[in-house]
Write a protein that holds these residues in place. Structure first.
Motif, short mmCIF file in Angstrom:
data_model
loop_
_atom_site.label_atom_id
_atom_site.label_comp_id
_atom_site.label_asym_id
_atom_site.label_seq_id
_atom_site.Cartn_x
_atom_site.Cartn_y
_atom_site.Cartn_z
N SER A 19 0.54 -0.92 0.19
CA SER A 19 0.02 -0.71 0.18
C SER A 19 1.35 1.50 -0.64
O SER A 19 0.12 2.61 -0.36
CB SER A 19 -0.92 -0.14 1.45
OG SER A 19 -0.78 -0.15 2.39
N SER A 20 1.92 0.80 0.60
CA SER A 20 3.04 2.63 0.93
C SER A 20 4.41 1.79 -0.28
O SER A 20 4.67 0.66 -0.04
CB SER A 20 2.70 2.85 2.24
OG SER A 20 3.34 2.22 2.91
N ASP A 21 5.08 2.89 0.01
CA ASP A 21 6.62 2.76 -0.45
C ASP A 21 7.35 2.05 -0.08
O ASP A 21 8.66 1.61 0.53
CB ASP A 21 7.83 4.03 -0.83
CG ASP A 21 6.68 3.87 -2.80
OD1 ASP A 21 6.71 2.95 -3.03
OD2 ASP A 21 7.28 5.38 -2.47
N ASP A 22 7.30 2.17 2.16
CA ASP A 22 7.39 1.50 3.20
C ASP A 22 6.94 0.39 3.74
O ASP A 22 7.90 -0.49 4.40
CB ASP A 22 6.91 2.88 4.29
CG ASP A 22 7.61 3.97 4.16
OD1 ASP A 22 8.61 4.53 3.68
OD2 ASP A 22 6.98 5.01 4.57
N TYR A 32 16.77 -12.75 10.55
CA TYR A 32 16.83 -11.85 11.68
C TYR A 32 15.30 -11.16 11.84
O TYR A 32 14.25 -11.28 10.70
CB TYR A 32 17.56 -11.05 11.44
CG TYR A 32 17.06 -9.85 9.67
CD1 TYR A 32 16.07 -8.58 10.22
CD2 TYR A 32 17.12 -9.77 8.37
CE1 TYR A 32 15.56 -7.96 9.20
CE2 TYR A 32 16.73 -8.65 7.68
CZ TYR A 32 15.70 -8.23 7.86
OH TYR A 32 16.23 -7.48 6.82
N ILE A 33 15.08 -10.47 12.91
CA ILE A 33 13.94 -9.60 12.86
C ILE A 33 14.18 -8.83 14.26
O ILE A 33 14.93 -8.32 14.87
CB ILE A 33 11.99 -9.97 13.47
CG1 ILE A 33 11.52 -9.96 13.54
CG2 ILE A 33 13.12 -10.28 14.63
CD1 ILE A 33 9.98 -10.56 13.85
N GLN A 34 13.68 -7.13 14.03
CA GLN A 34 13.23 -6.14 14.37
C GLN A 34 11.70 -4.83 14.03
O GLN A 34 11.90 -5.17 13.44
CB GLN A 34 14.98 -5.27 14.25
CG GLN A 34 15.32 -5.06 12.64
CD GLN A 34 16.34 -4.21 12.00
OE1 GLN A 34 17.49 -4.84 12.68
NE2 GLN A 34 16.69 -3.65 11.25
N GLY A 35 11.98 -4.84 15.02
CA GLY A 35 10.86 -3.44 14.75
C GLY A 35 11.67 -2.41 15.68
O GLY A 35 12.50 -2.40 17.12
N VAL A 47 9.33 -5.06 5.23
CA VAL A 47 9.10 -4.32 5.79
C VAL A 47 7.71 -3.74 5.73
O VAL A 47 7.25 -3.54 5.40
CB VAL A 47 10.01 -2.99 5.44
CG1 VAL A 47 9.92 -1.87 6.54
CG2 VAL A 47 11.88 -3.19 5.46
N HIS A 48 7.54 -3.57 7.16
CA HIS A 48 5.90 -3.57 7.47
C HIS A 48 5.74 -2.40 8.52
O HIS A 48 6.36 -2.31 9.25
CB HIS A 48 5.09 -4.67 8.15
CG HIS A 48 3.76 -4.50 8.01
ND1 HIS A 48 3.49 -3.78 7.33
CD2 HIS A 48 2.75 -5.53 9.16
CE1 HIS A 48 1.11 -3.88 7.47
NE2 HIS A 48 1.38 -4.72 9.22
N PRO A 49 5.45 -1.27 8.23
CA PRO A 49 5.46 -0.23 8.97
C PRO A 49 3.89 0.00 9.81
O PRO A 49 2.78 -0.89 9.30
CB PRO A 49 5.23 1.11 7.95
CG PRO A 49 4.56 0.52 6.43
CD PRO A 49 4.68 -0.85 6.18
N LEU A 50 3.91 0.21 11.28
CA LEU A 50 3.48 -0.14 12.38
C LEU A 50 2.19 0.74 12.35
O LEU A 50 1.48 0.92 13.57
CB LEU A 50 3.53 -0.67 13.23
CG LEU A 50 4.24 -2.25 13.32
CD1 LEU A 50 4.85 -2.52 14.14
CD2 LEU A 50 3.17 -3.03 13.08
N GLY A 51 3.21 2.54 11.72
CA GLY A 51 2.40 3.01 12.18
C GLY A 51 2.88 4.21 11.42
O GLY A 51 4.18 3.65 10.43
N LYS A 52 3.22 5.87 11.55
CA LYS A 52 4.03 6.85 11.97
C LYS A 52 5.36 6.74 12.07
O LYS A 52 6.02 7.33 11.00
CB LYS A 52 3.50 8.29 11.89
CG LYS A 52 3.87 9.24 11.34
CD LYS A 52 4.09 10.47 11.77
CE LYS A 52 4.60 11.84 11.39
NZ LYS A 52 4.48 13.03 12.60
#
Length: 180
Positions: free
Chosen positions: A5-8, A120-123, A65-70
């Motif tokens: 849905s977005s470039d991020d 790997y996993i990071q947030g 990469v999955h954005p979780l908010g702003k």
């Protein structure tokens, strides 16, 4: 690369194969001289060497990469490296009958095999002036060597976790305190 849905928000996959070979050879002649008479003493010693080397490598990688908010996101990924190196090294010496014989202890045929698998996993997030990122990478490495002349095999496997923590606090515009 796949963008959602977005470039991020994206998924990137990569694969690469490399193959190479190389052959090198040398001819050696050793002659003994009498320094007094400048005459050749005996027959020259004749040796030759041949090095036949080949390598094959596969590299694979997937990153998500999955954005979780702003100001927050989660990332996960995989990396794989699969490498085989074969080295056939032969040293021979010519005897008095003109026959070439392999020299023990100098000649060898070896296979080096390396496999690296990592995930790997990071947030991370930013809340007002404070930002953080937490992560974990786990890497499994397997290395095997096989000496074909002697039949020796040496296998080694390592499993290593690599945790990470990054903390930052914005003091003023363009200034921050960071630790990791």
């Amino acid at each position: 690369k796949c963008t959602f849905s977005s470039d991020d928000h994206n998924l990137v996959a990569f694969a690469q194969f490399r193959s190479s070979t190389e052959v090198e050879g040398s001819d050696l002649t050793e002659t003994e001289f009498d320094p007094q008479t400048d005459q050749v003493l005996g027959s020259p010693l004749l040796q030759r060497s041949n090095n036949d080397e080949g390598e094959e490598t596969w590299l694979t990688r997937v990153d998500y990469v999955h954005p979780l908010g702003k100001d927050s996101k989660i990332e996960a990924g995989y990396f794989g490296s699969f490498r085989d190196v074969r080295n056939d090294y032969l040293v021979e010496e010519q005897d008095e009958n003109g026959i070439w014989n392999s020299l023990e202890g100098l000649s060898n045929d070896i296979l080096y095999r390396e496999q690296i698998l990592a995930g790997y996993i990071q947030g991370g997030a930013k809340i007002n002036k404070f930002s953080f990122q937490l992560g974990l990478r786990v890497e499994n490495t397997s290395i095997s060597t096989e000496l074909f002349n002697t039949g020796e095999v040496n296998d080694r496997t390592f499993l290593n976790p690599f945790p990470s923590v990054f903390l930052s606090y914005d003091i003023a515009e363009g200034q921050a305190i960071q630790t990791s």
